[in-house]
Motif scaffolding. Structure first.
Motif, PDB file in Angstrom:
ATOM      1  N   GLY A  76       0.817  -1.194   0.000  1.00 30.86           N
ATOM      2  CA  GLY A  76       0.000   0.000   0.000  1.00 30.86           C
ATOM      3  C   GLY A  76       0.853   1.247   0.000  1.00 30.86           C
ATOM      4  N   HIS A  77       0.246   2.350  -0.406  1.00 31.72           N
ATOM      5  CA  HIS A  77       0.925   3.641  -0.335  1.00 31.72           C
ATOM      6  C   HIS A  77      -0.140   4.725  -0.342  1.00 31.72           C
ATOM      7  CE1 HIS A  77       0.395   4.862  -4.594  1.00 31.72           C
ATOM      8  NE2 HIS A  77       0.359   3.562  -4.796  1.00 31.72           N
ATOM      9  N   ASP A  78       0.218   5.854   0.210  1.00 28.74           N
ATOM     10  CA  ASP A  78      -0.661   7.011   0.194  1.00 28.74           C
ATOM     11  C   ASP A  78       0.216   8.243   0.029  1.00 28.74           C
ATOM     12  OD1 ASP A  78       0.395   7.615   2.753  1.00 28.74           O
ATOM     13  OD2 ASP A  78      -1.244   6.571   3.761  1.00 28.74           O
ATOM     14  N   THR A  79      -0.294   9.386   0.301  1.00 27.79           N
ATOM     15  CA  THR A  79       0.448  10.637   0.122  1.00 27.79           C
ATOM     16  C   THR A  79       1.732  10.660   0.946  1.00 27.79           C
ATOM     17  OG1 THR A  79      -1.639  11.775  -0.252  1.00 27.79           O
ATOM     18  CG2 THR A  79       0.268  13.150   0.264  1.00 27.79           C
ATOM     19  N   PHE A  80       1.707  10.033   2.127  1.00 28.73           N
ATOM     20  CA  PHE A  80       2.808  10.176   3.071  1.00 28.73           C
ATOM     21  C   PHE A  80       3.655   8.930   3.303  1.00 28.73           C
ATOM     22  CE2 PHE A  80      -0.658  13.049   4.265  1.00 28.73           C
ATOM     23  CZ  PHE A  80      -0.018  14.260   4.066  1.00 28.73           C
ATOM     24  N   SER A  81       3.161   7.740   2.934  1.00 33.34           N
ATOM     25  CA  SER A  81       3.887   6.522   3.310  1.00 33.34           C
ATOM     26  C   SER A  81       3.816   5.436   2.244  1.00 33.34           C
ATOM     27  CB  SER A  81       3.338   5.970   4.632  1.00 33.34           C
ATOM     28  OG  SER A  81       2.000   5.528   4.459  1.00 33.34           O
ATOM     29  N   VAL A  82       4.724   4.453   2.396  1.00 31.36           N
ATOM     30  CA  VAL A  82       4.798   3.275   1.526  1.00 31.36           C
ATOM     31  C   VAL A  82       4.896   2.061   2.441  1.00 31.36           C
ATOM     32  CG1 VAL A  82       6.200   2.049  -0.183  1.00 31.36           C
ATOM     33  CG2 VAL A  82       6.038   4.533  -0.283  1.00 31.36           C
ATOM     34  N   GLN A  83       4.115   1.014   2.157  1.00 32.79           N
ATOM     35  CA  GLN A  83       4.184  -0.226   2.928  1.00 32.79           C
ATOM     36  C   GLN A  83       4.574  -1.371   1.996  1.00 32.79           C
ATOM     37  OE1 GLN A  83       0.991   1.555   2.954  1.00 32.79           O
ATOM     38  NE2 GLN A  83       1.996   2.856   4.453  1.00 32.79           N
ATOM     39  N   SER A  93       7.165  -0.227   6.756  1.00 32.13           N
ATOM     40  CA  SER A  93       6.475   1.014   6.438  1.00 32.13           C
ATOM     41  C   SER A  93       7.502   2.141   6.425  1.00 32.13           C
ATOM     42  CB  SER A  93       5.391   1.283   7.485  1.00 32.13           C
ATOM     43  OG  SER A  93       4.644   2.422   7.120  1.00 32.13           O
ATOM     44  N   LYS A  96       7.403   8.693   3.170  1.00 30.46           N
ATOM     45  CA  LYS A  96       7.950   9.101   1.876  1.00 30.46           C
ATOM     46  C   LYS A  96       8.998  10.199   2.025  1.00 30.46           C
ATOM     47  CE  LYS A  96       4.302   7.649  -1.248  1.00 30.46           C
ATOM     48  NZ  LYS A  96       3.262   8.055  -2.208  1.00 30.46           N
TER      49      LYS A  96
END
Length: 134
Positions: A76-83, A93, A96
């Motif tokens: 998973g990933h979003d605006t602030f992080s990557v898993q 985790s 970014k």
């Protein structure tokens, strides 16, 4: 022969893949691969593994600001992080903002062209085709 193919699979593939409860979670779960792919697609995956990788199974690599590379399956990933699920099956985790690079890379799966005999490849395709889930 699916039984011979199972033996080849267990020697060659379980360090990354799993069927049912046995094997690794690093690569895609193959418990029902015979229901998802035909024999031609399975043989192609063994001989040219990077040719057709499903999006959830693509390999992702991050490099931290201190230069440490980490490769795994993108969970998973979003605006602030990557898993990621890394090569040791650890959930990782990353913020970014703490990364100097990130992106998809080529599949780490080796080609079995020239490594397995044509009969071993046929046996493995037969075994994988028989995997239809539970």
């Amino acid at each position: 022969d699916p039984q011979r193919g199972r033996g080849v699979f267990e020697k060659s593939c379980t360090s990354c893949h799993r069927v049912g409860a046995s094997g690794s979670r690093v690569g895609p779960d193959l418990t029902d691969v015979g229901a998802r792919r035909n024999a031609v697609g399975l043989e192609r995956a063994l001989l040219d593994p990077g040719a057709d990788v499903a999006p959830p199974n693509r390999t992702y690599r991050v490099v931290t600001k201190d230069g440490t590379p980490v490769t795994g399956r993108l969970l998973g990933h979003d605006t602030f992080s990557v898993q990621l699920l890394d090569s040791k099956e650890q959930l990782r985790s990353f913020a970014k903002g703490e990364l100097r690079e990130m992106g998809f890379v080529a599949s780490p799966m080796p080609s079995y062209r020239g490594t397995l005999s044509p009969q071993e490849i046929a046996d493995m395709v037969s075994y994988l085709s028989s995997l239809r889930g539970r």
